[in-house]
Structure formats: C-alpha cells, structure tokens
Design a protein around this motif. Structure first.
Motif, PDB file in Angstrom:
ATOM      1  N   ASN A 190      12.896  31.708  23.209  1.00 24.21           N
ATOM      2  CA  ASN A 190      13.463  33.026  22.933  1.00 24.21           C
ATOM      3  C   ASN A 190      14.105  33.123  21.551  1.00 24.21           C
ATOM      4  O   ASN A 190      13.624  32.506  20.612  1.00 24.21           O
ATOM      5  CB  ASN A 190      14.417  33.425  24.062  1.00 24.21           C
ATOM      6  N   VAL A 191      15.179  33.891  21.430  1.00 23.13           N
ATOM      7  CA  VAL A 191      15.765  34.173  20.115  1.00 23.13           C
ATOM      8  C   VAL A 191      16.258  32.896  19.451  1.00 23.13           C
ATOM      9  O   VAL A 191      16.148  32.721  18.232  1.00 23.13           O
ATOM     10  CB  VAL A 191      16.911  35.199  20.236  1.00 23.13           C
ATOM     11  N   ARG A 192      16.778  31.972  20.245  1.00 23.53           N
ATOM     12  CA  ARG A 192      17.260  30.709  19.673  1.00 23.53           C
ATOM     13  C   ARG A 192      16.104  29.949  19.020  1.00 23.53           C
ATOM     14  O   ARG A 192      16.258  29.366  17.947  1.00 23.53           O
ATOM     15  CB  ARG A 192      17.909  29.855  20.760  1.00 23.53           C
ATOM     16  N   GLU A 193      14.935  29.977  19.642  1.00 22.21           N
ATOM     17  CA  GLU A 193      13.772  29.305  19.061  1.00 22.21           C
ATOM     18  C   GLU A 193      13.331  30.008  17.781  1.00 22.21           C
ATOM     19  O   GLU A 193      12.946  29.356  16.799  1.00 22.21           O
ATOM     20  CB  GLU A 193      12.620  29.270  20.062  1.00 22.21           C
ATOM     21  N   LEU A 194      13.374  31.343  17.767  1.00 24.19           N
ATOM     22  CA  LEU A 194      13.020  32.085  16.556  1.00 24.19           C
ATOM     23  C   LEU A 194      13.934  31.683  15.404  1.00 24.19           C
ATOM     24  O   LEU A 194      13.477  31.504  14.264  1.00 24.19           O
ATOM     25  CB  LEU A 194      13.113  33.591  16.821  1.00 24.19           C
ATOM     26  N   GLU A 195      15.215  31.534  15.665  1.00 21.70           N
ATOM     27  CA  GLU A 195      16.155  31.100  14.627  1.00 21.70           C
ATOM     28  C   GLU A 195      15.778  29.725  14.083  1.00 21.70           C
ATOM     29  O   GLU A 195      15.786  29.501  12.864  1.00 21.70           O
ATOM     30  CB  GLU A 195      17.578  31.074  15.188  1.00 21.70           C
ATOM     31  N   ASN A 196      15.447  28.809  14.973  1.00 24.93           N
ATOM     32  CA  ASN A 196      15.081  27.457  14.538  1.00 24.93           C
ATOM     33  C   ASN A 196      13.790  27.461  13.721  1.00 24.93           C
ATOM     34  O   ASN A 196      13.669  26.756  12.714  1.00 24.93           O
ATOM     35  CB  ASN A 196      14.923  26.544  15.760  1.00 24.93           C
ATOM     36  N   ILE A 197      12.813  28.255  14.162  1.00 24.28           N
ATOM     37  CA  ILE A 197      11.537  28.337  13.445  1.00 24.28           C
ATOM     38  C   ILE A 197      11.756  28.864  12.029  1.00 24.28           C
ATOM     39  O   ILE A 197      11.200  28.331  11.052  1.00 24.28           O
ATOM     40  CB  ILE A 197      10.549  29.229  14.226  1.00 24.28           C
ATOM     41  N   LEU A 198      12.566  29.909  11.892  1.00 28.08           N
ATOM     42  CA  LEU A 198      12.798  30.493  10.567  1.00 28.08           C
ATOM     43  C   LEU A 198      13.601  29.551   9.673  1.00 28.08           C
ATOM     44  O   LEU A 198      13.352  29.464   8.465  1.00 28.08           O
ATOM     45  CB  LEU A 198      13.505  31.838  10.708  1.00 28.08           C
ATOM     46  N   GLU A 199      14.563  28.841  10.248  1.00 26.14           N
ATOM     47  CA  GLU A 199      15.344  27.898   9.442  1.00 26.14           C
ATOM     48  C   GLU A 199      14.439  26.777   8.915  1.00 26.14           C
ATOM     49  O   GLU A 199      14.538  26.387   7.741  1.00 26.14           O
ATOM     50  CB  GLU A 199      16.484  27.303  10.267  1.00 26.14           C
ATOM     51  N   ARG A 200      13.550  26.295   9.758  1.00 30.78           N
ATOM     52  CA  ARG A 200      12.615  25.260   9.335  1.00 30.78           C
ATOM     53  C   ARG A 200      11.641  25.807   8.294  1.00 30.78           C
ATOM     54  O   ARG A 200      11.343  25.151   7.293  1.00 30.78           O
ATOM     55  CB  ARG A 200      11.849  24.738  10.553  1.00 30.78           C
ATOM     56  N   ALA A 201      11.133  27.022   8.522  1.00 32.17           N
ATOM     57  CA  ALA A 201      10.143  27.600   7.612  1.00 32.17           C
ATOM     58  C   ALA A 201      10.721  27.830   6.224  1.00 32.17           C
ATOM     59  O   ALA A 201      10.056  27.580   5.217  1.00 32.17           O
ATOM     60  CB  ALA A 201       9.619  28.917   8.186  1.00 32.17           C
ATOM     61  N   THR A 202      11.980  28.292   6.136  1.00 28.86           N
ATOM     62  CA  THR A 202      12.580  28.518   4.816  1.00 28.86           C
ATOM     63  C   THR A 202      12.794  27.197   4.076  1.00 28.86           C
ATOM     64  O   THR A 202      12.768  27.157   2.843  1.00 28.86           O
ATOM     65  CB  THR A 202      13.920  29.264   4.948  1.00 28.86           C
ATOM     66  N   ALA A 203      12.994  26.123   4.834  1.00 31.25           N
ATOM     67  CA  ALA A 203      13.183  24.820   4.194  1.00 31.25           C
ATOM     68  C   ALA A 203      11.872  24.240   3.683  1.00 31.25           C
ATOM     69  O   ALA A 203      11.829  23.604   2.620  1.00 31.25           O
ATOM     70  CB  ALA A 203      13.833  23.849   5.182  1.00 31.25           C
ATOM     71  N   LEU A 204      10.786  24.477   4.418  1.00 25.69           N
ATOM     72  CA  LEU A 204       9.507  23.870   4.069  1.00 25.69           C
ATOM     73  C   LEU A 204       8.645  24.754   3.181  1.00 25.69           C
ATOM     74  O   LEU A 204       7.651  24.277   2.622  1.00 25.69           O
ATOM     75  CB  LEU A 204       8.739  23.528   5.350  1.00 25.69           C
ATOM     76  N   CYS A 205       9.004  26.014   3.042  1.00 26.42           N
ATOM     77  CA  CYS A 205       8.189  26.948   2.267  1.00 26.42           C
ATOM     78  C   CYS A 205       8.153  26.551   0.793  1.00 26.42           C
ATOM     79  O   CYS A 205       9.180  26.302   0.174  1.00 26.42           O
ATOM     80  CB  CYS A 205       8.757  28.362   2.423  1.00 26.42           C
ATOM     81  N   GLU A 206       6.959  26.511   0.202  1.00 27.95           N
ATOM     82  CA  GLU A 206       6.790  26.123  -1.203  1.00 27.95           C
ATOM     83  C   GLU A 206       6.669  27.341  -2.121  1.00 27.95           C
ATOM     84  O   GLU A 206       6.895  27.239  -3.315  1.00 27.95           O
ATOM     85  CB  GLU A 206       5.531  25.252  -1.357  1.00 27.95           C
TER      86      GLU A 206
END
Length: 460
Positions: A350-366
């Motif tokens: 749910n929303v908690r997973e969406l937060e984790n996905i976005l936090e990871r994506a902003t860190a790995l985005c080139e």
C-alpha cells in the motif's frame, strides 16, 4: 453570547434535580423532560447544545430519543444515562448515534467532562473544517473523509480495519484531531511490540517496589492518554490475559496500577486497528468475543491503494515533495511510463510501499526523471486486474519472480552480496577520506545512490 442549554430526560425527579443543579453551576441553562413525549416536545421548541437521556422511560426508551435527534436534530449531541454495568445498553446507544454515555449513580466529575466535551464539539462544528490530511480525490477517499468527520463527533470506540501500510494510524489521528479531544494527547501503541510480561505495567502503570526493577512510580499508557485518545494498533496481538484486563478498564473507565491499592478514573477514547480478521480470531478462540463487541462498536475500513489508483499521481507528488524537503534539493519525478507502471502495480504494501519505492527510485535514478527501470518493481509483480479488483477488492495472487532457493540455503547468497557491497563502499569512503561525492564517483554510482545504500546497509 447566549448561554448553552441542555435537555435532561429522566423519569426520576431526584436525578433531574441533581443534574439541573450540577449543570446550572457550570453556567448552563437546563430544561427537563420526564418521558419520550415531553422530550420530543422540548426538542421541537428549542435548540440544545446537549441532550442527556435515561435508557428506561415510562413511554419508551432512550434509544428512541437518540434516533429522533439523529434524524431531526443532527447538530445536537446526545448522551445516554445507563444503569451501572449495563454494557449492552451503552454499546447500543453508541451504535445508535449517541455521543457518549454515563453510568448511574452519576459520577459528577465524569459528567462535567462529558458536558465539556460535548460543548467543545459544538464549537468545532461551527468553526472551519479541519484539514483532512488524507491525500486523494477518488470517490473512495471522499467517502472515507466524510465518515471520519462523522466519527470524530462521537466518543464511541472505532475499530479500523485495513491492510498493512494502508494508513490506519493516519485515520485514527484524524478522528482524534477533528473531535473534541484534539487538545488532549493522542497515544499510539503497537500491541505486538510489548513483551507479555511487561504489558500490564505498560498499559496501567506500576508503583515503586511492586516488582523487581520498579524503582519509581510509573504512569501507564491509559494515564498518559487521559483526556485524549488511546490508539491500540495490532490489537489482535494482545494475549488473552490482557484482553480480560482491557475489557474491565473499558467498562469501568478506571485503571489499577500494578501494586496499587485502588483504581483511578481515566477519561480515554479507545480506537483500535489490525490488519488481521478479528472476527475470525474470535471464532478461533484467540480473541475474546466480549472485548471484540466493545471495540467494534463502529467499524471503519481503510481501502487498499489498488482500489484507488486514480490517487496515485497525487500521492507521488506529495511523497516526492516530502523527500525533496528532507534532502534539501529537488528530486526527479517519474515520467509518463514510470507513472503508468505505478498505476499498474497492485501495491501489496500500500502507501507505505509506494513511499519506499519512490525513495529508492530517487536514489538510483541517473537522469532528470525517474524511468520504469528505476522503480525496481518485481519482474512478476502482482499486476492490477480491473475485473478481479472490482469484483472482490482483493489483490491478485502473487507469483514468485524467481524460483525459491533450495531447502537449507536460506539467505546466504543475498547476505554474501550485501557484505561484498558494504566492504566496497567502506573501502571507497576510507580512500576518499569520507568525502561521499568522491566516493560515489569512484564507485561509479550517483551521490543519491550512495546515500541510499548507506542507509540500506546501515553504514554510519
């Protein structure tokens, strides 16, 4: 400003006189009625800030008055006066729409608090509506916000259901913040995180010397929540012996600290939540039926994210704003393809997973925007099936992206890879004198990726 007025409905003259004197000393105007017919006549002829009604009346009962007020005078809070220990009558009154209840013989201190809460509730109704704090404009979320506003006006226990990460605690906080107890404390407690041997002390407090290690008096969670709201998260995890004690506290509105000789009154509204099926727990004799009956006066379901996918863009925007504020720099946003990928994912977390996905994506985005690959969604993720979701509201069954490891292998390979990654990062930091920008360049990753890995691997 005119004085607030209260309607007292009771067939006992002594009770009417006692309440008239008590409420008059609080600066309130008091009208009285001895039966249902008189009460309806009074209500038709004036507006009241509160109605107090007895359950048993010569020509009917208090539930009829509650129903009449809810239907024709919805802005008037109504509280029930019940016989001592009549739990069923109190629960029935709350379910019918009563604001609260008080037991006979009437405790005047409890009555004053009840009246104060009711009048404060009236003032909040006349003020501007509170900010919702729930993101989303889907019909599901609009209905949820309306229900929260109604429940905030009551003192009835609310049982909040929903999957992990759906926002049950956020909903509980909103019920507290939009109600008359907003000035009081909101005390959340995870029932599954307290060791069984310490539960009684944590919930009810203890006296100095009551057991080994009790070096001083300590208030419990109920005392800490006095005048406010106690939120029992994962209430299904309570052991049976604590369920018995909790039931008594809810019924008697008083607690006895471990080692204390007497009980002390507490004024607490109980909100509870769990991701488990509590009714099934009752059927399996893992949860007491009488406690379930008291906690589940009103049930509120928080919808999973897959049932409101139209809210995902708004949630993404809000989460990225929060992460940007924490990082102190603007962060990339998902492009159209990445947003489509998010909308097609079932989000079991749910929303908690969406937060984790976005936090990871902003860190790995080139690049300047988040691409679908940056999201790292499971290859065989549970995709959203519109027909199945609409039909039963459940997420489709997940399928493993890769075969499970053979028995006995455990998580040796992932741990080994994590250790290699940790050693490489620590070595790069040492060689670059702990300059993270240089260390990231030496490792061939972005600064955001390095920051994410430091947090993930718990490298100080």
């Amino acid at each position: 400003m005119s004085q607030p007025s209260v309607l007292v409905v009771d067939d006992e003259r002594d009770i009417r006189e006692l309440l008239t004197i008590t409420l008059g000393r609080m600066g309130l105007l008091v009208d009285t009625a001895g039966n249902v017919a008189q009460a309806r006549a009074r209500l038709a002829g004036g507006r009241y800030g509160l109605c107090l009604t007895d359950m048993r009346l010569p020509d009917g009962n208090g539930l009829e008055i509650i129903a009449h007020i809810v239907a024709r005078h919805p802005d008037t809070p109504v509280a029930m006066i019940t016989a001592y220990g009549n739990v069923e009558a109190a629960v029935d009154a709350l379910k019918a729409g009563a604001f609260d209840f008080v037991s006979k013989p009437v405790d005047l201190a409890v009555l004053r608090r009840l009246v104060g809460n009711a009048l404060e509730l009236q003032q909040k109704r006349n003020a501007a509506p509170a900010a919702s704090g729930l993101i989303g404009e889907s019909p599901t979320m609009l209905a949820l916000r309306q229900t929260i506003a109604k429940l905030a006006r009551s003192q009835a226990p609310v049982y909040i259901t929903g999957e992990s990460g759906a926002g049950k605690e956020r909903v509980a906080r909103l019920i507290h913040e939009q109600g008359p107890r907003t000035a009081g404390p909101f005390v959340p407690v995870n029932c599954g995180a307290i060791p069984a041997e310490l539960m009684e002390s944590e919930f009810f407090g203890h006296k100095k010397g009551s057991f080994t290690g009790a070096h001083a008096d300590k208030d419990g969670l109920f005392q800490a929540a006095h005048g406010g709201t106690l939120f029992l998260d994962e209430v299904a995890e309570l052991p049976l012996h604590m369920q018995v004690k909790l039931l008594r506290v809810i019924q008697e509105k008083s607690v006895r600290a471990v080692g204390a000789a007497a009980e002390v009154p507490v004024d607490v509204r109980i909100l509870s939540a769990t991701h488990k099926d509590l009714a099934r727990q009752v059927e399996d004799n893992r949860f007491r039926h009488d406690l379930f009956y008291r906690l589940n006066v009103i049930e509120l379901r928080v919808p999973p994210l897959r049932e409101r996918v139209d809210d995902i863009p708004l949630l993404v925007d809000a989460i990225l704003k929060k992460l940007s504020a924490e990082a102190g720099e603007p962060l990339p946003k998902p492009d159209a393809d990445a947003l489509a990928a998010l909308r097609g994912y079932a989000f079991p977390g749910n929303v908690r997973e969406l937060e984790n996905i976005l936090e990871r994506a902003t860190a790995l985005c080139e690049g300047d925007s988040i691409q679908p690959a940056d999201l790292r969604l499971p290859v065989a993720s549970p995709t959203r099936d519109a027909g199945e979701t609409a039909g039963n509201g459940r997420a489709p069954v997940e399928q493993a992206a890769t075969p499970l490891p053979a028995a006995g292998t455990g998580d040796a390979l992932p741990r080994h890879l994590e250790n290699l990654e940790r050693e490489a990062i620590v070595r790069a930091l040492e060689e670059c004198r702990y300059n993270k920008t240089k260390a990231a360049a030496r490792l061939g990753i972005t600064f955001r990726a390095l920051r994410y890995k430091l947090k993930k691997l718990a490298i100080e």
